[in-house]
Design an enzyme around this catalytic site. Structure first.
Site, mmCIF file in Angstrom:
data_model
loop_
_atom_site.group_PDB
_atom_site.id
_atom_site.type_symbol
_atom_site.label_atom_id
_atom_site.label_comp_id
_atom_site.label_asym_id
_atom_site.label_seq_id
_atom_site.Cartn_x
_atom_site.Cartn_y
_atom_site.Cartn_z
ATOM 1 N N ASP A 131 30.375 56.849 88.302
ATOM 2 C CA ASP A 131 30.539 57.609 87.056
ATOM 3 C C ASP A 131 29.325 57.501 86.132
ATOM 4 O O ASP A 131 29.430 57.790 84.937
ATOM 5 C CB ASP A 131 31.792 57.118 86.305
ATOM 6 C CG ASP A 131 33.036 57.872 86.735
ATOM 7 O OD1 ASP A 131 32.892 58.933 87.386
ATOM 8 O OD2 ASP A 131 34.148 57.411 86.415
ATOM 9 N N LYS A 134 28.404 60.009 83.468
ATOM 10 C CA LYS A 134 29.155 60.189 82.216
ATOM 11 C C LYS A 134 28.275 59.904 81.006
ATOM 12 O O LYS A 134 28.673 60.174 79.874
ATOM 13 C CB LYS A 134 30.401 59.297 82.208
ATOM 14 C CG LYS A 134 31.512 59.862 83.066
ATOM 15 C CD LYS A 134 32.791 59.086 82.894
ATOM 16 C CE LYS A 134 33.907 59.728 83.722
ATOM 17 N NZ LYS A 134 35.085 58.863 83.750
#
Ligand SMILES: [Fe+2]
Length: 278
Positions: A131, A134
């Site tokens: 991730d 992000k």
């Protein structure tokens, strides 16, 4: 060498992630090709045949140390990326510890399924980095308590592309880019960013995707409180039934967690009296 021979020492050093980048020069009295091949298979970086010339040895060691220095710099670059991933996680108090739990569980599942060493490394490092993109998503969207609007959802989905771009320049981790790009694909082809279906989704991305979802379900989130394990299993099983999740992987993950938590019945154990069966 009475117990371990030079090849075995080499193999063990090259098989350990702590010592894999230490350059190894094999000094041998044998110049036969098959011995050399055996050395290459064990991971040796260079060879010298006895009697060797000390100037030649020093020259080779120097050049290998230069390579080692470059490798160390690459490792430092990886460390920077891992710190960045932790920084992204720290932006959201709800996800504390999430990436290490995902990496650990994904690696365990990969081992259970007998995946290769490279796949296992993809699961561990990809679990941490999946991730990282992000960083490009506004905090207001990351921490939003309610449902995302279609525009916000589109902004959120970009994280897989941004993450891939952040990690792409670092060649030493190129093998794990599929985890970052494809961890939101769905087994029936309705996921993003490429709408891949079934086995076309890399196995490492399928594993990280399912583990990521499972960990999110059993922890508190801005938009809901944590679910029990059984509730989370129910949602995963529903995903397997409607083919959005890989049914075989869902079954393996649930079996693994149940065994680890002592939830699965131990074979041969006597079931406690409940009175219900009478
Ligand atoms: Fe994600």
């Amino acid at each position: 060498m009475p117990k371990l021979d030079g090849y075995e020492v080499c193999r063990r050093l090259k098989g350990n992630s702590e010592t894999v980048f230490i350059p190894i020069v094999m000094v041998t009295s044998l110049s036969r090709l098959e011995q050399k091949i055996k050395g290459i298979e064990a991971g040796a970086d260079d060879f010298l045949t006895k009697p060797f010339n000390s100037v030649e040895l020093i020259t080779r060691v120097r050049s290998l140390l230069k390579v080692k220095q470059l490798t160390d710099e690459l490792e430092n670059a990886e460390t920077v990326l891992f710190s960045l991933a932790l920084g992204v996680e720290a932006k959201d108090p709800y996800t504390e510890g999430h990436i290490f739990r995902v990496a650990t569980l994904a690696l365990k599942l990969g081992r259970r399924l007998g995946l290769s060493a490279e796949h296992q490394e993809s699961l561990w490092k990809g679990g941490i980095l999946h991730d990282i993109g992000k960083i490009g998503v506004p905090d207001a969207i990351l921490n939003k308590a309610g449902r995302l609007t279609p525009e916000e959802e589109a902004q959120m989905q970009v994280h897989v592309i941004v993450g891939e771009r952040i990690c792409q320049p670092l060649r030493s981790i190129r093998y794990l880019l599929p985890v970052i790009r494809h961890h939101h694909e769905k087994f029936d082809g309705t996921g993003y960013p490429d709408g891949l279906r079934g086995e076309a989704i890399p196995i490492t991305a399928r594993i990280v995707g399912i583990v990521d979802m499972y960990d999110a379900l059993i922890t508190d989130r801005p938009y809901r409180s944590r679910l029990s394990r059984q509730e989370a299993f129910g949602i995963l099983r529903a995903g397997a039934a409607d083919r959005t999740l890989d049914p075989a992987l869902v079954a393996s993950l649930i079996a693994m967690v149940e065994q680890e938590e002592g939830l699965a019945p131990v074979p041969g154990a006597v079931a406690p009296e409940t009175g219900a069966a009478r």
